[in-house]
Design a protein around this motif. Structure first.
Motif, PDB file in Angstrom:
ATOM      1  N   SER A  55      49.454  21.400  90.014  1.00 61.83           N
ATOM      2  CA  SER A  55      48.391  22.389  90.169  1.00 61.83           C
ATOM      3  C   SER A  55      48.777  23.809  89.763  1.00 61.83           C
ATOM      4  O   SER A  55      47.902  24.643  89.598  1.00 61.83           O
ATOM      5  CB  SER A  55      47.913  22.411  91.617  1.00 61.83           C
ATOM      6  N   GLU A  56      50.043  24.103  89.645  1.00 58.11           N
ATOM      7  CA  GLU A  56      50.468  25.474  89.353  1.00 58.11           C
ATOM      8  C   GLU A  56      51.112  25.570  87.979  1.00 58.11           C
ATOM      9  O   GLU A  56      51.846  24.669  87.567  1.00 58.11           O
ATOM     10  CB  GLU A  56      51.479  25.952  90.401  1.00 58.11           C
ATOM     11  N   PRO A  57      50.887  26.675  87.257  1.00 55.69           N
ATOM     12  CA  PRO A  57      51.531  26.873  85.959  1.00 55.69           C
ATOM     13  C   PRO A  57      53.052  26.910  86.101  1.00 55.69           C
ATOM     14  O   PRO A  57      53.570  27.327  87.130  1.00 55.69           O
ATOM     15  CB  PRO A  57      50.995  28.229  85.491  1.00 55.69           C
ATOM     16  N   GLY A  58      53.737  26.473  85.082  1.00 54.12           N
ATOM     17  CA  GLY A  58      55.195  26.508  85.061  1.00 54.12           C
ATOM     18  C   GLY A  58      55.761  25.334  84.289  1.00 54.12           C
ATOM     19  O   GLY A  58      55.037  24.518  83.732  1.00 54.12           O
ATOM     20  N   VAL A  82      50.155  25.019  81.801  1.00 50.21           N
ATOM     21  CA  VAL A  82      49.735  26.337  81.311  1.00 50.21           C
ATOM     22  C   VAL A  82      48.357  26.676  81.861  1.00 50.21           C
ATOM     23  O   VAL A  82      47.565  25.796  82.166  1.00 50.21           O
ATOM     24  CB  VAL A  82      49.705  26.399  79.768  1.00 50.21           C
ATOM     25  N   GLY A  83      48.079  27.952  81.960  1.00 46.94           N
ATOM     26  CA  GLY A  83      46.791  28.406  82.463  1.00 46.94           C
ATOM     27  C   GLY A  83      46.917  28.847  83.892  1.00 46.94           C
ATOM     28  O   GLY A  83      48.003  28.903  84.459  1.00 46.94           O
ATOM     29  N   GLU A  84      45.773  29.180  84.478  1.00 43.03           N
ATOM     30  CA  GLU A  84      45.765  29.629  85.859  1.00 43.03           C
ATOM     31  C   GLU A  84      45.382  28.483  86.767  1.00 43.03           C
ATOM     32  O   GLU A  84      44.638  27.591  86.382  1.00 43.03           O
ATOM     33  CB  GLU A  84      44.782  30.784  86.015  1.00 43.03           C
ATOM     34  N   ALA A  85      45.884  28.532  87.969  1.00 36.04           N
ATOM     35  CA  ALA A  85      45.592  27.484  88.935  1.00 36.04           C
ATOM     36  C   ALA A  85      44.127  27.497  89.317  1.00 36.04           C
ATOM     37  O   ALA A  85      43.470  28.528  89.263  1.00 36.04           O
ATOM     38  CB  ALA A  85      46.454  27.675  90.185  1.00 36.04           C
ATOM     39  N   VAL A 137      49.997  20.503  79.872  1.00 32.84           N
ATOM     40  CA  VAL A 137      48.760  20.198  80.579  1.00 32.84           C
ATOM     41  C   VAL A 137      48.244  21.444  81.275  1.00 32.84           C
ATOM     42  O   VAL A 137      48.970  22.423  81.445  1.00 32.84           O
ATOM     43  CB  VAL A 137      48.961  19.064  81.613  1.00 32.84           C
ATOM     44  N   GLY A 138      47.013  21.397  81.700  1.00 36.46           N
ATOM     45  CA  GLY A 138      46.425  22.469  82.486  1.00 36.46           C
ATOM     46  C   GLY A 138      46.592  22.169  83.967  1.00 36.46           C
ATOM     47  O   GLY A 138      46.844  21.030  84.357  1.00 36.46           O
ATOM     48  N   PRO A 139      46.449  23.167  84.826  1.00 34.30           N
ATOM     49  CA  PRO A 139      46.548  22.941  86.270  1.00 34.30           C
ATOM     50  C   PRO A 139      45.518  21.909  86.721  1.00 34.30           C
ATOM     51  O   PRO A 139      44.351  21.976  86.342  1.00 34.30           O
ATOM     52  CB  PRO A 139      46.244  24.311  86.868  1.00 34.30           C
ATOM     53  N   GLY A 140      45.955  20.927  87.479  1.00 33.07           N
ATOM     54  CA  GLY A 140      45.058  19.895  87.977  1.00 33.07           C
ATOM     55  C   GLY A 140      44.764  18.787  86.991  1.00 33.07           C
ATOM     56  O   GLY A 140      44.037  17.857  87.302  1.00 33.07           O
ATOM     57  N   ARG A 157      58.152  29.669  86.724  1.00 29.22           N
ATOM     58  CA  ARG A 157      56.706  29.821  86.773  1.00 29.22           C
ATOM     59  C   ARG A 157      56.362  31.155  87.411  1.00 29.22           C
ATOM     60  O   ARG A 157      57.186  31.761  88.079  1.00 29.22           O
ATOM     61  CB  ARG A 157      56.047  28.686  87.523  1.00 29.22           C
ATOM     62  N   PRO A 158      55.141  31.583  87.232  1.00 29.12           N
ATOM     63  CA  PRO A 158      54.728  32.830  87.854  1.00 29.12           C
ATOM     64  C   PRO A 158      54.769  32.741  89.366  1.00 29.12           C
ATOM     65  O   PRO A 158      54.705  31.657  89.927  1.00 29.12           O
ATOM     66  CB  PRO A 158      53.288  33.013  87.370  1.00 29.12           C
ATOM     67  N   ALA A 159      54.876  33.871  90.022  1.00 31.81           N
ATOM     68  CA  ALA A 159      54.890  33.899  91.479  1.00 31.81           C
ATOM     69  C   ALA A 159      53.590  33.301  92.006  1.00 31.81           C
ATOM     70  O   ALA A 159      52.518  33.586  91.500  1.00 31.81           O
ATOM     71  CB  ALA A 159      55.033  35.325  91.975  1.00 31.81           C
ATOM     72  N   SER A 160      53.701  32.437  93.005  1.00 31.89           N
ATOM     73  CA  SER A 160      52.512  31.822  93.587  1.00 31.89           C
ATOM     74  C   SER A 160      52.820  31.446  95.013  1.00 31.89           C
ATOM     75  O   SER A 160      53.947  31.551  95.480  1.00 31.89           O
ATOM     76  CB  SER A 160      52.096  30.593  92.782  1.00 31.89           C
TER      77      SER A 160
END
Length: 193
Positions: A113-116, A138-141, A41-44, A69-72
């Motif tokens: 809401s966050e990728p990972g 996947v994708g950006e928040a 899924v995408g964020p959100g 997941r990427p650092a956030s």
């Protein structure tokens, strides 16, 4: 005559034997398992975490555990039918509670809401049944990038375009011509009668 009576008696016996109710076999219950409506899924974006193998009416604790997941600054997770305003969490698991239906199944909507990669675990509080599934965001928040960013790929055409309008107008014109033809035909029939 005797053959006719014997044939009727045989047919009646077969009919009565066939009328006996079938005895249902006791099949084993399907094994407990879990699934997500969409594994990526995408964020959100909303998805549903569901499972089976629990007791009817049992309380189920759902744990969402963030993985790689990427650092956030943290993830926002919203769950449940009300889709409440998501809270911020920092790499810590978050829990939700739901209840199994009369078949021992559940379906719980979530938003991440966050990728990972997230592990979703459901544990029955009475039966002790534990099932799990994973979902990848996947994708950006939201807010981190333009939501219209499609990675250089064109968006799918989901709305009206010029050709749809042209074909729609042609269809309306064809219906008008057909209706006009019916009216003219009826007038000619009435005039000749």
């Amino acid at each position: 005559m005797k053959k006719s009576l014997a044939t009727i008696a045989l047919a009646g016996s077969i009919a009565l034997i066939g009328a006996v109710p079938a005895v249902a076999a006791n099949y084993p219950a399907p094994p407990p398992n879990a699934a997500v409506s969409d594994g990526v899924v995408g964020p959100g974006e909303s998805f549903v975490f569901s499972g089976r193998g629990f007791l009817a009416g049992e309380t189920i604790v759902i744990t969402v555990t963030p993985g790689a997941r990427p650092a956030s600054t943290g993830a926002s997770i919203a769950g449940g039918p009300s889709r409440s305003v998501p809270g911020r969490i920092a790499m810590a698991p978050q829990t939700f509670t739901t209840t199994a239906d009369s078949n021992g199944t559940f379906a719980y909507p979530l938003i991440l809401s966050e990728p990972g990669v997230y592990t979703l675990t459901a544990e029955g509080q009475t039966s002790g049944v534990v099932v799990s599934a994973t979902v990848t965001v996947v994708g950006e928040a939201a807010g981190a990038a333009d939501l219209a960013n499609t990675g250089g790929q064109p968006l799918a055409n989901t709305g009206a375009d010029a050709s749809l309008l042209l074909w729609g107008a042609a269809g309306v014109a064809a219906l008008g011509l057909g209706a006009g033809g019916v009216i003219v035909s009826r007038r000619r029939t009435k005039a000749s009668a």
